[in-house]
Enzyme design. Structure first.
Site, short mmCIF file in Angstrom:
data_model
loop_
_atom_site.label_atom_id
_atom_site.label_comp_id
_atom_site.label_asym_id
_atom_site.label_seq_id
_atom_site.Cartn_x
_atom_site.Cartn_y
_atom_site.Cartn_z
N HIS A 1 4.66 -12.95 -23.69
CA HIS A 1 3.22 -12.78 -23.60
C HIS A 1 2.59 -14.11 -23.26
CE1 HIS A 1 -0.73 -11.10 -24.28
NE2 HIS A 1 -1.05 -12.28 -24.78
N ASP B 1 -7.47 -2.84 -32.22
CA ASP B 1 -7.64 -4.05 -31.43
C ASP B 1 -8.41 -3.76 -30.15
OD1 ASP B 1 -7.11 -6.86 -30.65
OD2 ASP B 1 -6.14 -5.83 -28.99
N ARG C 1 -15.63 -8.18 -29.39
CA ARG C 1 -15.61 -9.65 -29.39
C ARG C 1 -16.05 -10.20 -28.04
NH1 ARG C 1 -9.78 -10.61 -30.32
NH2 ARG C 1 -10.30 -12.79 -29.98
N SER D 1 -4.84 -10.28 -32.65
CA SER D 1 -5.01 -9.33 -31.54
C SER D 1 -3.74 -9.26 -30.69
CB SER D 1 -6.21 -9.79 -30.70
OG SER D 1 -6.23 -9.18 -29.44
N LYS E 1 -0.44 -6.07 -30.88
CA LYS E 1 0.03 -5.26 -29.74
C LYS E 1 1.52 -5.50 -29.50
CE LYS E 1 -3.48 -6.92 -27.58
NZ LYS E 1 -4.69 -7.31 -26.88
#
Ligand code: URA
Length: 426
Positions: A86, A165, A172, A187, A191
């Site tokens: 990620h 989320d 947000r 967050s 995931k």
């Protein structure tokens, strides 16, 4: 149904710098997902967290509660180990494209459940959708079958993963509460943990084009995410990498696919190759494979995996990529060395040219973006091309050029830039 808590008490606790209990966190995330906690109440709580933070136990619980708000994937039926990467997002960050097939070419499963871009950072799915025929939406059965056959899948994350989320991130975005380490880390990790990968390598970007502008903040974000991952039983490592200048020479959807294919063919810019190879090395190491991943870039195996991955999702890897209708080139006005090339400003320019979107529902232009002829540290002569801008709508050139004001500088001294990798946290 009688509710266990009142959102107002929870907001007050965080406003007054108190610690939220496990039960309070579980309730507030669940009640927000159910629509019982109102958007304005969650906005106030997000701002209280933004200002006053959360301790490690609260962050861990907040992440768990978001995972439990939806479904989790299960890859345990596969015959191969799974590993995932990620990135916190940056300008020209196309690394997922060459990385997933490269790692898969060693017999590992790489599920990359990705998103679309919003703002100046591009989305992986937008990039791949530049390939004629390519399809982002796969069922869970298709994902599993492709992981077993090809090894690499890059597709849209289903709406069932961490729905809390999804709601909170959208909130947000419009309440100026994105840049909070507890909220970003929970967050991202909710995931990734819901995805159920065995190991996870994080690419935490540092610099003008990233959420984290300095190394100290980025280290803190990386350590927080590594701790959450480990607590959840996911083997997690983070690399801190430079995002003060764009990655590679091509920014934009089809342009980034083009550069990724150059890397898969054994070429491509040195920074993109270095980051692809080092992230691949970490992902493979996490599954117990010790190799030099440059080999499969050079011998064509990674390219074979790429073509199989694109074909499995109905794309034609050999079809010509779309190009923009118009281009405009910016030239150097003096001799020297490129001493500044600001990632954020180049990212904004690419976005204004049509490569990104301002609202979720906006379309993107496949051919729009920026190509960099002279990158940081490279010598130029007056009249040499510096940047080429690409778009389908000519009026966008003016806006892009405004974004580029102060984006680059030419001087007599070359800045030192040895490696894109700044640190490793495990
Ligand atoms: N990416 C995410 O998924 N969440 C954040 O909060 C920031 C970046």
């Amino acid at each position: 149904m009688t509710e266990k808590f009142d959102a107002v008490d929870i907001i007050r606790t965080k406003r007054d710098r108190g610690e939220l209990s496990v039960d309070q966190i579980n309730w507030v995330i669940d009640a927000y997902t159910r629509g019982v906690v109102a958007e304005e109440q969650m906005s106030a709580l997000a701002m209280a967290i933004f200002l006053n933070g959360m301790n490690p136990d609260e962050i861990s619980q907040w992440t768990t509660a978001m995972i439990n708000s939806g479904e989790t994937m299960d890859f345990s039926s596969l015959s191969k180990p799974t590993t995932d990467k990620h990135s916190t997002g940056g300008v020209g960050d196309k690394i997922t494209l060459p990385l997933a097939p490269l790692v898969a070419s060693y017999g590992v499963a790489v599920p990359q459940l990705s998103g679309r871009g919003l703002g100046h950072t591009g989305g992986t799915l937008d990039k791949l959708e530049a390939i004629p025929g390519w399809r982002a939406n796969l069922s869970n059965e298709e994902i599993l079958a492709q992981l077993e056959s090809v090894g690499a899948v890059i597709c849209a994350a289903g709406s069932g993963l961490a729905p809390a989320d999804k709601k909170l991130y959208a909130l947000r975005d419009i309440t100026s509460t994105v840049e909070s380490i507890p909220l970003i880390s929970s967050s991202i990790m909710s995931k990734k943990i819901a995805e159920g990968t065995d190991s996870l390598i994080l690419d935490v970007k540092v610099g003008s084009g990233a959420f984290m502008k300095d190394l100290q903040q980025a280290r803190q974000l990386a350590s927080t995410m590594v701790a959450i991952g480990k607590a959840a039983g996911t083997n997690t490592v983070a690399l801190l990498t430079d995002m003060s200048v764009p990655l590679g020479r091509k920014i934009g959807n089809a342009l980034e696919v083009e550069e990724s294919v150059e890397v898969l063919a054994g070429g491509g810019p040195a920074d993109v190759v270095e980051l692809t190879v080092e992230l691949a090395r970490e992902m493979l190491l996490a599954t117990g494979i010790e190799v030099d991943p440059r080999e499969n870039l050079e011998n064509g195996r990674a390219m074979d995996s790429w073509k199989a991955m694109i074909r499995a999702q109905d794309g034609d890897p050999d079809a010509p990529l779309p190009t923009s209708k118009h281009t405009e080139t910016i030239y150097a006005d003096e001799d020297g060395v490129v001493s500044e090339l600001d990632a954020l400003k180049v990212g904004y320019a690419s976005w204004k040219l049509g490569a990104g979107r301002a609202r979720k529902e906006d379309p993107v232009q496949a051919g729009a973006g920026v190509t960099i002829h002279a990158h940081i540290g490279e010598a130029v002569k007056a009249g040499d091309p510096l940047l080429t801008l690409h778009t389908d709508d000519e009026p966008r050139f003016e806006k892009a050029k405004e974004s580029l004001e102060g984006a680059y500088a030419i001087s007599t001294v070359a800045p030192a830039r040895e490696s894109v990798i700044l640190d490793r946290i495990s």
